[in-house]
Scaffold this motif. Structure first.
Motif, PDB file in Angstrom:
ATOM      1  N   ARG A 130       1.539   9.410  -6.031  1.00  0.00           N
ATOM      2  CA  ARG A 130       1.430  10.600  -5.903  1.00  0.00           C
ATOM      3  C   ARG A 130       2.613  11.131  -6.612  1.00  0.00           C
ATOM      4  O   ARG A 130       2.491  12.603  -6.986  1.00  0.00           O
ATOM      5  CB  ARG A 130       2.164  10.719  -4.277  1.00  0.00           C
ATOM      6  CG  ARG A 130       1.240  11.098  -3.172  1.00  0.00           C
ATOM      7  CD  ARG A 130       1.797  11.459  -1.759  1.00  0.00           C
ATOM      8  NE  ARG A 130       1.548  10.441  -0.863  1.00  0.00           N
ATOM      9  CZ  ARG A 130       2.209   9.551  -0.256  1.00  0.00           C
ATOM     10  NH1 ARG A 130       3.334   9.704  -0.578  1.00  0.00           N
ATOM     11  NH2 ARG A 130       1.689   8.809   0.757  1.00  0.00           N
ATOM     12  N   LYS A 131       3.571  10.459  -6.963  1.00  0.00           N
ATOM     13  CA  LYS A 131       4.360  10.950  -8.044  1.00  0.00           C
ATOM     14  C   LYS A 131       3.836  11.086  -9.254  1.00  0.00           C
ATOM     15  O   LYS A 131       4.534  12.079 -10.173  1.00  0.00           O
ATOM     16  CB  LYS A 131       5.692   9.743  -8.145  1.00  0.00           C
ATOM     17  CG  LYS A 131       6.795   9.950  -6.840  1.00  0.00           C
ATOM     18  CD  LYS A 131       8.000   9.264  -7.430  1.00  0.00           C
ATOM     19  CE  LYS A 131       8.942   9.035  -6.097  1.00  0.00           C
ATOM     20  NZ  LYS A 131      10.254   8.396  -6.364  1.00  0.00           N
ATOM     21  N   ARG A 132       2.762  10.529  -9.920  1.00  0.00           N
ATOM     22  CA  ARG A 132       2.176  10.603 -11.040  1.00  0.00           C
ATOM     23  C   ARG A 132       1.366  11.919 -11.160  1.00  0.00           C
ATOM     24  O   ARG A 132       0.730  12.385 -12.103  1.00  0.00           O
ATOM     25  CB  ARG A 132       1.423   9.239 -11.341  1.00  0.00           C
ATOM     26  CG  ARG A 132       2.247   8.316 -11.754  1.00  0.00           C
ATOM     27  CD  ARG A 132       1.352   7.009 -12.032  1.00  0.00           C
ATOM     28  NE  ARG A 132       0.200   7.433 -12.932  1.00  0.00           N
ATOM     29  CZ  ARG A 132       0.105   6.791 -14.240  1.00  0.00           C
ATOM     30  NH1 ARG A 132       0.944   5.708 -14.424  1.00  0.00           N
ATOM     31  NH2 ARG A 132      -0.716   7.130 -15.036  1.00  0.00           N
ATOM     32  N   VAL A 136       0.873  -1.236   0.124  1.00  0.00           N
ATOM     33  CA  VAL A 136       0.031  -0.167  -0.032  1.00  0.00           C
ATOM     34  C   VAL A 136       0.822   1.250   0.018  1.00  0.00           C
ATOM     35  O   VAL A 136       0.583   2.238  -0.575  1.00  0.00           O
ATOM     36  CB  VAL A 136      -0.965  -0.200   1.390  1.00  0.00           C
ATOM     37  CG1 VAL A 136      -1.661   1.368   1.432  1.00  0.00           C
ATOM     38  CG2 VAL A 136      -2.011  -0.908   0.948  1.00  0.00           C
ATOM     39  N   TRP A 137       1.908   1.220   0.873  1.00  0.00           N
ATOM     40  CA  TRP A 137       2.715   2.315   0.687  1.00  0.00           C
ATOM     41  C   TRP A 137       3.527   2.654  -0.531  1.00  0.00           C
ATOM     42  O   TRP A 137       3.546   3.794  -1.036  1.00  0.00           O
ATOM     43  CB  TRP A 137       3.789   2.255   1.921  1.00  0.00           C
ATOM     44  CG  TRP A 137       4.762   3.153   1.929  1.00  0.00           C
ATOM     45  CD1 TRP A 137       4.502   4.520   2.617  1.00  0.00           C
ATOM     46  CD2 TRP A 137       6.069   3.394   1.563  1.00  0.00           C
ATOM     47  NE1 TRP A 137       5.695   5.275   2.639  1.00  0.00           N
ATOM     48  CE2 TRP A 137       6.582   4.429   1.805  1.00  0.00           C
ATOM     49  CE3 TRP A 137       7.138   2.311   0.782  1.00  0.00           C
ATOM     50  CZ2 TRP A 137       7.978   4.920   1.469  1.00  0.00           C
ATOM     51  CZ3 TRP A 137       8.314   2.778   0.642  1.00  0.00           C
ATOM     52  CH2 TRP A 137       8.561   4.075   0.937  1.00  0.00           C
ATOM     53  N   LEU A 138       4.098   1.703  -1.042  1.00  0.00           N
ATOM     54  CA  LEU A 138       4.890   1.757  -2.591  1.00  0.00           C
ATOM     55  C   LEU A 138       3.623   2.110  -3.494  1.00  0.00           C
ATOM     56  O   LEU A 138       3.910   3.173  -4.359  1.00  0.00           O
ATOM     57  CB  LEU A 138       5.089   0.293  -2.903  1.00  0.00           C
ATOM     58  CG  LEU A 138       6.503  -0.019  -2.444  1.00  0.00           C
ATOM     59  CD1 LEU A 138       6.865  -1.453  -2.437  1.00  0.00           C
ATOM     60  CD2 LEU A 138       7.575   0.748  -2.273  1.00  0.00           C
ATOM     61  N   ILE A 139       2.503   1.720  -3.536  1.00  0.00           N
ATOM     62  CA  ILE A 139       1.366   2.135  -4.765  1.00  0.00           C
ATOM     63  C   ILE A 139       1.055   3.618  -4.388  1.00  0.00           C
ATOM     64  O   ILE A 139       1.024   4.458  -5.111  1.00  0.00           O
ATOM     65  CB  ILE A 139       0.277   1.202  -4.433  1.00  0.00           C
ATOM     66  CG1 ILE A 139       0.829  -0.073  -4.874  1.00  0.00           C
ATOM     67  CG2 ILE A 139      -0.965   1.848  -5.317  1.00  0.00           C
ATOM     68  CD1 ILE A 139      -0.380  -1.106  -4.811  1.00  0.00           C
TER      69      ILE A 139
END
Length: 50
Positions: A44-46, A36-39
Motif C-alpha cells: 500500500r505504501k508503494r 500477510v499484514w506486513l506485505i
C-alpha cells in the motif's frame, strides 16, 4: 543399527490421534497473518497517491 537410531531419535513410531490444534498450529497461523499484514502494508505504501 536401525533400532538404535530410532531409539536415539526419541520417536517410538506410534502415531497418536489428534485431539485438537496444538500451540504450534496457532503460532504458525499468527506468523502467517502477520506476514500477510506486513506485505499488504508495504504494498500500500508503494502505490501512487491519487
Amino acid at each position: 543399527m536401525l533400532p538404535a537410531l530410532t531409539v536415539a531419535s526419541g520417536h517410538t513410531g506410534v502415531a497418536h490421534p489428534r485431539t485438537g490444534p496444538e500451540a504450534s498450529d496457532f503460532a504458525l497461523f499468527a506468523c502467517a497473518a502477520l506476514g500477510v499484514w506486513l506485505i499488504r502494508r508495504a504494498m500500500r505504501k508503494r502505490m501512487p497517491k491519487d
